[in-house]
Scaffold this motif. Structure first.
Motif, PDB file in Angstrom:
ATOM      1  N   HIS A  80       2.697  11.472  17.127  1.00 16.97           N
ATOM      2  CA  HIS A  80       2.049  13.629  17.579  1.00 16.97           C
ATOM      3  C   HIS A  80       1.157  12.533  18.162  1.00 16.97           C
ATOM      4  O   HIS A  80       0.680  13.338  19.240  1.00 16.97           O
ATOM      5  N   ARG A  81      -0.046  12.032  16.947  1.00 22.86           N
ATOM      6  CA  ARG A  81      -1.665  12.228  17.625  1.00 22.86           C
ATOM      7  C   ARG A  81      -2.170  11.194  18.490  1.00 22.86           C
ATOM      8  O   ARG A  81      -2.556  11.557  19.823  1.00 22.86           O
ATOM      9  N   LEU A  82      -1.027  10.054  18.722  1.00 26.97           N
ATOM     10  CA  LEU A  82      -1.394   8.765  20.134  1.00 26.97           C
ATOM     11  C   LEU A  82      -0.808   8.913  20.708  1.00 26.97           C
ATOM     12  O   LEU A  82      -0.732   8.077  21.761  1.00 26.97           O
ATOM     13  N   GLU A  83       0.809   8.927  20.519  1.00 30.70           N
ATOM     14  CA  GLU A  83       1.718   9.261  22.203  1.00 30.70           C
ATOM     15  C   GLU A  83       1.790  10.173  22.851  1.00 30.70           C
ATOM     16  O   GLU A  83       2.021  11.583  22.118  1.00 30.70           O
ATOM     17  N   ALA A  87       0.809  -0.724   0.122  1.00 29.47           N
ATOM     18  CA  ALA A  87       0.037   0.047  -0.250  1.00 29.47           C
ATOM     19  C   ALA A  87       0.962   1.489   0.138  1.00 29.47           C
ATOM     20  O   ALA A  87       2.535   1.554   0.515  1.00 29.47           O
ATOM     21  N   PRO A  88       0.519   1.949  -0.263  1.00 30.56           N
ATOM     22  CA  PRO A  88       1.147   3.918  -0.743  1.00 30.56           C
ATOM     23  C   PRO A  88       1.387   3.879   0.240  1.00 30.56           C
ATOM     24  O   PRO A  88       0.579   3.290   1.786  1.00 30.56           O
ATOM     25  N   GLU A  89       2.669   4.593   1.096  1.00 33.44           N
ATOM     26  CA  GLU A  89       2.735   5.221   2.308  1.00 33.44           C
ATOM     27  C   GLU A  89       1.855   6.384   2.797  1.00 33.44           C
ATOM     28  O   GLU A  89       1.524   6.274   4.144  1.00 33.44           O
ATOM     29  N   ALA A  90       1.282   7.079   1.412  1.00 33.36           N
ATOM     30  CA  ALA A  90      -0.017   7.966   2.143  1.00 33.36           C
ATOM     31  C   ALA A  90      -1.264   7.621   2.963  1.00 33.36           C
ATOM     32  O   ALA A  90      -1.675   8.296   2.975  1.00 33.36           O
ATOM     33  N   PRO A 109      -0.290   7.989   8.104  1.00 34.58           N
ATOM     34  CA  PRO A 109      -0.058   9.270   8.069  1.00 34.58           C
ATOM     35  C   PRO A 109       2.064   7.975   8.334  1.00 34.58           C
ATOM     36  O   PRO A 109       2.270   6.890   9.309  1.00 34.58           O
ATOM     37  N   ARG A 110       3.307   9.466   8.284  1.00 36.63           N
ATOM     38  CA  ARG A 110       4.556   9.078   8.795  1.00 36.63           C
ATOM     39  C   ARG A 110       4.333   8.640  10.462  1.00 36.63           C
ATOM     40  O   ARG A 110       3.884   8.866  10.731  1.00 36.63           O
ATOM     41  N   ASP A 119       9.599  14.719  13.998  1.00 30.98           N
ATOM     42  CA  ASP A 119       9.753  14.415  12.637  1.00 30.98           C
ATOM     43  C   ASP A 119      11.308  14.408  12.630  1.00 30.98           C
ATOM     44  O   ASP A 119      12.467  13.650  11.929  1.00 30.98           O
ATOM     45  N   ASP A 120      11.819  15.151  13.680  1.00 29.80           N
ATOM     46  CA  ASP A 120      13.668  15.174  13.568  1.00 29.80           C
ATOM     47  C   ASP A 120      14.179  14.057  14.361  1.00 29.80           C
ATOM     48  O   ASP A 120      15.168  13.829  13.865  1.00 29.80           O
TER      49      ASP A 120
END
Length: 213
Positions: A185-188, A172-175, A178-179, A198-199
């Protein structure tokens, strides 16, 4: 559809009636010692999944990875060792081993559909002379999981063939998902900004795989 409409299987008789009995070749393929082919497979495998459960039966399945030839060290034909490298320190599987030493391991080789399964009793070792044989990129293991083998056997490729796991055209495409930084950021509850995550999960993440942070 509600759960009241499910046809649940609650005993082995019903399970066997549905699936049938295994053929003798499948039923009797378990061995208690490593063969030369098993050793070759372990030397070629860079990845496995270790299944554990605690004293109350709560389960965990943890991935383990190292360069091929460094993942599993064969101590003798009844014993192997897996290295623990720096990670997130949750140690879910290791806590389980302290309560219940039974483990299940499934060793993969990229591109191969069959796998090598090992079940046995594990212990956690904080240091031993064989750690010198488990050094990767200049770093010794933090600990080792030593598994006394009870059963070992090869598992067929049907699950990998059905999933198309090794066929890039099925990926499946990575899109679609989410990365990793976005998921964190959303779940943790890391407290970090998306830019900081990201860094963190950028190029330096791979560079620090064998360094305790």
């Amino acid at each position: 559809m509600t759960r009241d409409e499910w046809d649940e299987i609650v005993d082995e008789t019903a399970l066997a009636a549905l699936l049938g009995e295994p053929l003798p070749a499948a039923r009797d393929k378990e061995r208690s010692r490593l063969s030369d082919v098993d050793r070759d497979w372990l030397a070629s495998s860079p990845f496995c999944v270790m299944a554990t459960s605690d004293a109350d039966g709560r389960c965990d399945a943890s991935p383990k990875g190292d360069p091929a030839g460094s993942l599993a060290l064969v101590l003798d034909d009844r014993t192997i060792a897996l290295a623990e490298r720096p990670g997130n320190r949750r140690a879910d599987g290791y806590r389980n081993i302290l309560a219940n030493p039974q483990v299940g391991l499934n060793f993969l080789i990229p591109g191969r559909g069959d796998t090598l399964r090992i079940n046995g009793r594990a212990r956690l070792v904080s240091d031993a002379p064989f750690f010198d044989e488990m050094v990767v990129k200049g770093h010794r293991p933090l600990l080792a999981v030593v598994v006394e083998i009870e059963t070992v056997f090869f598992h067929c490729a049907k699950a990998f063939l059905r999933s198309g796991l090794w066929r890039p055209e099925t990926w499946a495409p990575e899109a679609h998902v989410p990365r990793r930084a976005v998921l964190a950021h959303r779940l943790e509850t890391s407290g970090r900004s998306l830019e900081e995550l990201d860094d963190y999960y950028g190029p330096r993440y791979e560079k620090g795989l064998y360094v305790q942070r």
